[in-house]
Design an enzyme around this catalytic site. Structure first.
Site: not given
Length: 249
Positions: A155-158, A160
């Site tokens: 989720a965080y990677s997506s 950002k």
């Protein structure tokens, strides 16, 4: 510490109650600017504003995931300071660390809603004012995770990665209007969100940094603040590395 020219400039810093956002706020104030701190944690916000103790800073309890809240805060900031010159989109949540196929759907949506949809809301509300005034500087805080993707942080990677794409799109739309829109991609720093991740995940991302250490908050603030200056008059739609050498592009 280098000084930047923020005299008579008004900035919004989202997620400014702590971490990178607070450090950016203090740097802008030290360079003569005015800051409206937006944070959804009202108690933390009040504490931070009181600790800073400057008449050139105000705090607004804002849920950037709620467009109406953002629009109300935008109007309130303009009413208080008279204008908005700078928008620092820093607010985000990290979410849990686990494989994609086990990731809770609601947690995924929550991370994207705050960090990506919230950034969109802030830009949507503030940019028309900047266009009307013929000036603006927007800095979006992305992450090296948005470039490379961190395992067990889908989720965080997506989110950002989406912030990077938003930066490039908006930057092109307002390039001819004296508005610069850029992003930074920090590696892990000692922020509340980052340090709340699992120890194994922190060790993994720290081990990927050639500098061999975490990013200092002052280092992040220095680059963010330069991008928010009038002196940054040509570069827009760009992504600036703060990864300690980890970035591969």
């Amino acid at each position: 510490m280098n000084q930047y020219d923020f005299k008579d400039r008004v900035a919004i810093v989202t997620g400014g109650g702590q971490g990178i956002g607070r450090t950016v706020t203090e740097r802008i104030l030290a360079s003569g600017g005015k800051v409206s701190i937006w944070d959804r944690d009202a108690a933390l916000l009040e504490k931070t504003v009181n600790e800073i103790g400057s008449e050139r800073v105000e705090g607004r309890a804002v849920d950037i995931g709620d467009l109406a809240s953002v629009e109300t805060a935008t109007a309130g900031t303009i009413g208080h300071f008279g204008k908005i010159d700078i928008l620092i989109n820093n607010a985000a949540i990290v979410g849990p660390n686990m494989p994609t196929w086990e990731y809770p759907p609601q947690a995924f949506m929550d991370v994207l809603h705050v960090g990506l949809t919230g950034t969109f809301h802030c830009c949507r509300a503030v940019v028309p004012h900047m266009i009307e005034r013929g000036y603006g500087r927007i800095v979006n805080v992305s992450s090296i995770a948005g470039k490379e993707g961190n395992p067990n942080a889908v989720a965080y990677s997506s989110m950002k990665a989406g912030v990077i794409a938003l930066t490039k799109s908006l930057g092109k739309e307002v390039a001819a209007k004296n508005i610069a829109v850029n992003a930074v991609t920090p590696a892990v720093a000692k922020t509340a969100g980052a340090m709340g991740q699992s120890p194994d995940h922190i060790a993994y991302i720290l081990g990927k940094i050639p500098r061999g250490r975490m990013l200092e908050l002052s280092e992040a603030a220095s680059m963010i603040c330069f991008l928010a200056t009038e002196e940054n008059s040509f570069t827009t739609g760009a992504v600036f590395d703060l990864s300690g050498g980890r970035a591969t592009y």
